[in-house]
Motif scaffolding. Structure first.
Motif, PDB file in Angstrom:
ATOM      1  N   LEU A 199      -0.013 -11.216   7.097  1.00 55.32           N
ATOM      2  CA  LEU A 199       1.059 -10.671   7.694  1.00 55.32           C
ATOM      3  C   LEU A 199       0.995  -9.349   7.486  1.00 55.32           C
ATOM      4  O   LEU A 199       0.980  -9.053   6.105  1.00 55.32           O
ATOM      5  N   ILE A 200       1.105  -8.253   8.264  1.00 52.48           N
ATOM      6  CA  ILE A 200       0.671  -7.061   7.968  1.00 52.48           C
ATOM      7  C   ILE A 200       1.908  -6.147   8.749  1.00 52.48           C
ATOM      8  O   ILE A 200       2.360  -6.298   9.854  1.00 52.48           O
ATOM      9  N   ILE A 201       2.761  -5.516   7.858  1.00 52.59           N
ATOM     10  CA  ILE A 201       3.696  -4.315   8.541  1.00 52.59           C
ATOM     11  C   ILE A 201       2.967  -2.996   8.190  1.00 52.59           C
ATOM     12  O   ILE A 201       2.868  -2.517   6.987  1.00 52.59           O
ATOM     13  N   ASP A 202       2.693  -2.195   9.162  1.00 49.41           N
ATOM     14  CA  ASP A 202       2.032  -0.978   9.018  1.00 49.41           C
ATOM     15  C   ASP A 202       2.790   0.290   8.786  1.00 49.41           C
ATOM     16  O   ASP A 202       2.132   1.138   8.424  1.00 49.41           O
TER      17      ASP A 202
ATOM     18  N   SER B 169       2.354  -4.869   3.201  1.00 48.87           N
ATOM     19  CA  SER B 169       3.093  -3.680   4.002  1.00 48.87           C
ATOM     20  C   SER B 169       2.539  -2.454   3.533  1.00 48.87           C
ATOM     21  O   SER B 169       2.114  -2.233   2.258  1.00 48.87           O
ATOM     22  N   LEU B 170       2.812  -1.192   4.274  1.00 49.70           N
ATOM     23  CA  LEU B 170       2.401   0.253   3.973  1.00 49.70           C
ATOM     24  C   LEU B 170       3.726   1.023   3.776  1.00 49.70           C
ATOM     25  O   LEU B 170       4.507   1.018   4.914  1.00 49.70           O
ATOM     26  N   VAL B 171       3.566   1.800   2.867  1.00 50.31           N
ATOM     27  CA  VAL B 171       4.806   2.911   2.824  1.00 50.31           C
ATOM     28  C   VAL B 171       4.200   4.349   2.367  1.00 50.31           C
ATOM     29  O   VAL B 171       3.355   4.144   1.689  1.00 50.31           O
ATOM     30  N   HIS B 172       4.797   5.220   3.253  1.00 47.61           N
ATOM     31  CA  HIS B 172       4.455   6.529   2.700  1.00 47.61           C
ATOM     32  C   HIS B 172       5.482   7.186   1.872  1.00 47.61           C
ATOM     33  O   HIS B 172       6.635   7.198   2.080  1.00 47.61           O
TER      34      HIS B 172
ATOM     35  N   ILE C 215       0.948  -1.220   0.125  1.00 47.26           N
ATOM     36  CA  ILE C 215      -0.063  -0.164   0.181  1.00 47.26           C
ATOM     37  C   ILE C 215       0.831   1.127  -0.024  1.00 47.26           C
ATOM     38  O   ILE C 215       1.683   1.326   0.906  1.00 47.26           O
ATOM     39  N   GLU C 216       0.667   1.829  -1.009  1.00 45.53           N
ATOM     40  CA  GLU C 216       1.569   3.080  -1.136  1.00 45.53           C
ATOM     41  C   GLU C 216       0.650   4.529  -0.997  1.00 45.53           C
ATOM     42  O   GLU C 216      -0.242   4.835  -1.915  1.00 45.53           O
ATOM     43  N   ASP C 217       0.808   5.027   0.138  1.00 41.87           N
ATOM     44  CA  ASP C 217       0.066   6.344   0.358  1.00 41.87           C
ATOM     45  C   ASP C 217       1.008   7.630   0.661  1.00 41.87           C
ATOM     46  O   ASP C 217       2.160   7.530   0.344  1.00 41.87           O
TER      47      ASP C 217
END
Length: 247
Positions: free
Chosen positions: A140-143, A180-183, A22-24
């Motif tokens: 599996l989630i890395i926030d 996984s999420l990255v700003h 997820i790219e936000d």
């Protein structure tokens, strides 16, 4: 509308064995997707959450509004929270879930000071041990990948850690997934973010509009998966409504 219906995914699953990024941006957070995916997998399957962005208390409160009691699911051994906000030298300890408000020490870049154990190896072994103890599908989630990237001396170690997580999920050969999420506006090294994007199976880009657009709060696009439609989203009191954008 339901996002899985729009994307033609299984009702309570993400695409099997895939790494989804997820790219936000800080201005338009995509964390609502993390809650959405946690909710999906908590119905019948398992969730392992590595939390840097929010405390367990925060996840517990928001999930309760969505009708999910994380404490109950934890007691069933289907929800595991790894506290990324704990003391630098023991930051991989699993949070105490006796109550919804565990005491958590504020995170700092000191967590990457070398202890007797390499912190990334320590974290990997923690994740590995939990995953090996789970039977059935797991998400599996890395926030917050930025927390890892911006605090590490060697960003390649972080990329390797993410790759190992991806391999562990793929080797399960079931309907497990890695999220996984990255700003994209908070990364000190965009080259590393691009390196990660090159490795993943899917990128979900979350973006807002300069002005309120017909009552819509933002949109999700899939730059690596051109066959998937864009989706608009609207925040609601206890959920998020998704609508497909016709080509």
């Amino acid at each position: 509308g339901d996002l899985n219906n729009i994307l033609n995914w299984n009702t309570n699953k993400l695409p099997s064995s895939e790494w989804i990024l997820i790219e936000d941006s800080i201005a338009k957070s995509g964390s609502f997707l993390l809650y959405h995916f946690m909710h999906m997998y908590s119905v019948h399957d398992n969730v392992v959450l590595l939390g840097f962005d929010h405390t367990f208390s925060n996840y517990f409160t928001v999930s309760r509004k969505m009708g999910v009691n994380l404490l109950n699911i934890h007691e069933e051994n289907r929800f595991h929270y790894i506290n990324g906000l704990s003391c630098p030298y023991y930051w991989t300890d699993e949070v105490n879930m006796e109550g919804a408000n565990p005491s958590i020490i504020a995170a700092s870049s000191n967590m990457f000071v070398q202890s007797e154990e390499d912190p990334m190896r320590e974290l990997f072994m923690k994740v590995k041990t939990i995953l090996e103890g789970i039977e059935g599908n797991v998400c599996l989630i890395i926030d917050n990948v930025n927390f890892l990237l911006n605090g590490a001396d060697n960003s390649e170690d972080i990329v390797s850690f993410l790759q190992y997580c991806n391999i562990m999920i793929k080797e399960r050969q079931d309907d497990s997934s890695f999220v996984s999420l990255v700003h994209n506006d908070a990364a000190e090294d965009l080259n590393v973010v691009n390196m990660i994007k090159y490795q993943v199976d899917m990128v979900m880009q979350v973006a807002g509009f300069e002005a309120k657009y017909g009552g819509v709060d933002g949109q999700i696009t899939f730059p690596l998966n051109k066959n998937l439609p864009r989706a608009h989203f609207v925040y609601q009191e206890e959920s998020v409504k998704f609508t497909p954008v016709r080509r």
